[in-house]
Design a protein around this motif. Structure first.
Motif: not given
Length: 380
Positions: A327-342
């Motif tokens: 998970v720590r390798d893709y924290k950016g993905l999770l952070a972006l998904a909190e704001e953008v409905p990917l």
């Protein structure tokens, strides 16, 4: 000989084509193989160039009226020919021209007649995964995708010569910059910052040039299709995004040569950078060849969350040169998904099997990702 994705036969069915791309991407080989019946004018041939440059009307006067396809190679060397080509198209609406070139800049700056919408623009990229066997990923990470170099025994020497001759001397020969020395110093620094955010002041300082000169040199690279900016995704509010673009050269092997990178082995930092670059080029090429206008961006927040690629506002991609990701390798993905409905969140990596984690993130082996990209299953 590589079978290319770009289908020129289909492109010329309803209109003529400008086929653009840097030297050595295979434009001439592709048009000769696709249109063996065409009338062919190669402006790199000195006699042909001298005749047509001094008397453009010779194209019209010498062309066999039975020809249906006419190829003019390196059209940017003689923009005045476009007036004659325009006239020929007007007189014969079934006639098709394929006009190859490596510098859109010279055409634009010369005030050239761009055929007023009577020709579409297509770009030929370096080799992409459907054109190369699956077992050559490491070769492509090292050598890039220029056809003549991928299979060359002395590929490193050939790439060094290409960078030294084409990217420096030919840019000057086309009249795009006055000082080859200044441009060479700029290239050295730009190569070191490939795939990073562009800081014009820092590049100017390291190259010993004015920031305005550096901006102009970057424009030359873009106009000659040698590189392009990857804009920043700015669609987040809670986590403020940075606005600075990144810059990528058009080929991994060219970028490696400019960086003076040695042979790249899996597991090294250089491998991670080159793999990210290759995935960017694959996605960019797919969008281009499929005629898609989805914006391609990257995202970085001021709090240092980052995602390598964002396609539109639907698909986000992180590239990790690891055989096991967490998970720590893709924290950016999770952070972006909190704001953008990917719609999709993907990590492209070297794990052996495709899987989906508890956060809905798809962990995809590199080769599987490339196959799904070109099959059209990453984006429909």
């Amino acid at each position: 000989m590589y079978r290319r994705v770009l289908d020129l036969r289909t492109l010329v069915k309803d209109r003529s084509v400008f086929l653009l791309g840097p030297r050595q991407t295979g434009k001439s080989t592709l048009v000769r193989r696709t249109f063996p019946e065409a009338a062919f004018y190669d402006l790199l041939e000195a006699d042909t160039f001298r005749q047509l440059n001094s008397r453009p009307e010779l194209l019209r006067q010498t062309l066999d009226p039975r020809r249906e396809i006419v190829v003019v190679d390196e059209i940017q060397k003689c923009p005045s020919l476009l007036d004659e080509i325009h006239l020929l198209i007007e007189r014969n609406r079934s006639l098709r021209f394929v006009l190859t070139g490596s510098s859109a800049r010279k055409l634009k700056r010369g005030g050239a007649n761009l055929l007023a919408g009577r020709a579409r623009v297509a770009r030929l990229h370096p080799l992409v995964s459907p054109e190369v066997s699956d077992d050559r990923l490491l070769d492509r990470v090292n050598r890039g995708g220029l056809p003549g170099f991928l299979d060359a025994p002395a590929w490193r020497d050939d790439l060094r010569a290409y960078v030294g001759t084409y990217l420096r001397e030919e840019v000057q020969a086309e009249g795009l910059t006055r000082s080859i020395g200044n441009f060479g110093r700029f290239l050295d620094v730009a190569g070191l910052t490939n795939g990073e955010q562009v800081n014009f002041a820092n590049v100017a300082s390291d190259a010993g040039l004015a920031p305005s000169t550096v901006r102009e040199h970057y424009r030359i690279l873009e106009d000659t299709l040698v590189g392009e900016q990857l804009p920043a995704f700015r669609g987040t509010r809670t986590r403020k995004p940075v606005a600075t673009a990144k810059f990528y050269f058009f080929d991994v092997g060219v970028a490696n040569t400019l960086r003076r990178t040695g042979v790249i082995e899996p597991g090294s930092d250089a491998y991670g950078r080159a793999l990210e670059h290759l995935v960017f080029l694959e996605v960019r090429s797919w969008l281009d060849y499929r005629g898609r206008d989805d914006p391609l961006t990257y995202w970085r927040s001021r709090s240092q969350f980052e995602v390598d690629l964002v396609i539109g506002d639907a698909v986000a991609i992180e590239v990790k040169a690891k055989s096991r990701v967490s998970v720590r390798d893709y924290k950016g993905l999770l952070a972006l998904a909190e704001e953008v409905p990917l719609d999709r969140k993907l990590v492209v990596c070297h794990e052996l099997r495709r899987r989906r984690d508890d956060h809905g993130v798809e962990i995809v082996p590199v080769q599987r990702f490339l196959q799904e990209l070109w099959d059209g299953t990453i984006l429909g």
